[in-house]
Design a protein around this motif. Structure first.
Motif, mmCIF file in Angstrom:
data_model
loop_
_atom_site.group_PDB
_atom_site.id
_atom_site.type_symbol
_atom_site.label_atom_id
_atom_site.label_comp_id
_atom_site.label_asym_id
_atom_site.label_seq_id
_atom_site.Cartn_x
_atom_site.Cartn_y
_atom_site.Cartn_z
ATOM 1 N N THR A 80 0.415 -1.072 -0.042
ATOM 2 C CA THR A 80 0.166 -0.231 -0.507
ATOM 3 C C THR A 80 0.667 1.490 -0.204
ATOM 4 N N GLU A 81 2.091 1.088 0.490
ATOM 5 C CA GLU A 81 3.111 2.398 0.561
ATOM 6 C C GLU A 81 3.990 2.036 0.356
ATOM 7 N N MET A 82 5.096 2.863 -0.126
ATOM 8 C CA MET A 82 6.610 2.976 -0.966
ATOM 9 C C MET A 82 7.807 2.463 0.013
ATOM 10 N N ASN A 83 6.868 2.646 1.594
ATOM 11 C CA ASN A 83 7.790 1.596 2.580
ATOM 12 C C ASN A 83 7.858 0.118 1.365
ATOM 13 N N GLY A 84 6.815 -0.088 1.973
ATOM 14 C CA GLY A 84 6.504 -1.410 1.217
ATOM 15 C C GLY A 84 7.406 -2.274 -0.297
#
Length: 243
Positions: A80-84
């Motif tokens: 769902t987000e850039m960290n992932g």
């Protein structure tokens, strides 16, 4: 650091125009065993999209702190987000240099053994035919491609780690302050980071696929390499990769 670029599409076109290089079935199987799973892992990263989301506020809520207004999506991998995405990229690249080095060592041994019977005749360049030189040159170029891929993967890994460390700073600050300026700064950073990672991994995927397509274990190579083949392999990998 300037964006790293690999021109994979021209490589695909030139690969299709030339006959594949012969390698032993054992070496071809090793390349497939190690690189095909990597291509699938790279494909998961390449499948991601940076998606803007419409804000959904409950009418009964007088105040809303809905954030962020964007996400990273892939139909092949949940995130769902850039960290992932950054962690997925790191996991995808982890161990890849060791695999490429293992292929490189086996490939070098194969080239030495394969051309050993001709080496004594090639000590005098006047006795080495032009076609034989071209054929050997293609094998040596393939060997240099492996080294270039190792360099490129290492470069991508370092860059991803640097982006992840920078993002942690931006993300922690935006979460702590909940300030609009800090959140916008994080969003801009995420968009730029996504473009960089997506472009590099897309190029790497095409580069690895082209490399795998160079080889054939079904038939022995002909000593004849036409001028078109020689032209297709004339571009040095170092000039394609910019780090």
């Amino acid at each position: 650091m300037p964006a790293t670029k690999i021109q994979s599409k021209p490589n695909e076109e030139s690969t299709a125009k030339r006959s594949p290089l012969y390698v032993s079935p054992e070496l071809r199987n090793l390349i497939g065993e190690l690189m095909m799973p990597r291509i699938e892992m790279l494909r998961k990263v390449v499948s991601t999209r940076f998606v803007s989301e419409a804000q959904n506020v409950d009418d009964n809520e007088t105040e809303s702190d809905w954030w962020p207004d964007y996400s990273v999506y892939s139909h092949l991998h949940y995130m769902t987000e850039m960290n992932g995405l950054m962690h997925l990229t790191q996991n995808t690249l982890k161990g890849m240099t060791d695999e490429l080095k293992a292929i490189g060592a086996k490939f070098q041994a194969f080239v030495v053994d394969h051309f050993k019977a001709r080496q004594s005749a090639w000590k005098d360049e006047e006795t080495q035919s032009l076609d034989e030189k071209k054929l050997l040159g293609r094998y040596l170029l393939a060997q240099s491609l492996i080294k270039d891929m190792v360099t490129f993967v290492n470069c991508c890994g370092r860059h991803c780690s640097k982006l992840l460390a920078q993002r942690n700073v931006y993300s922690e600050r935006a979460s702590e302050t909940k300030d609009t300026e800090d959140r916008i700064r994080l969003k801009i950073f995420d968009e730029r980071s996504f473009t960089q990672l997506h472009g590099r991994i897309s190029s790497l995927k095409g580069f690895v696929q082209d490399f795998c397509d160079l080889f054939d274990s079904e038939r022995e190579p002909s000593a004849v390499v036409d001028d078109q083949d020689a032209t297709a392999t004339a571009v040095a990998p170092a000039s394609i990769i910019s780090t």
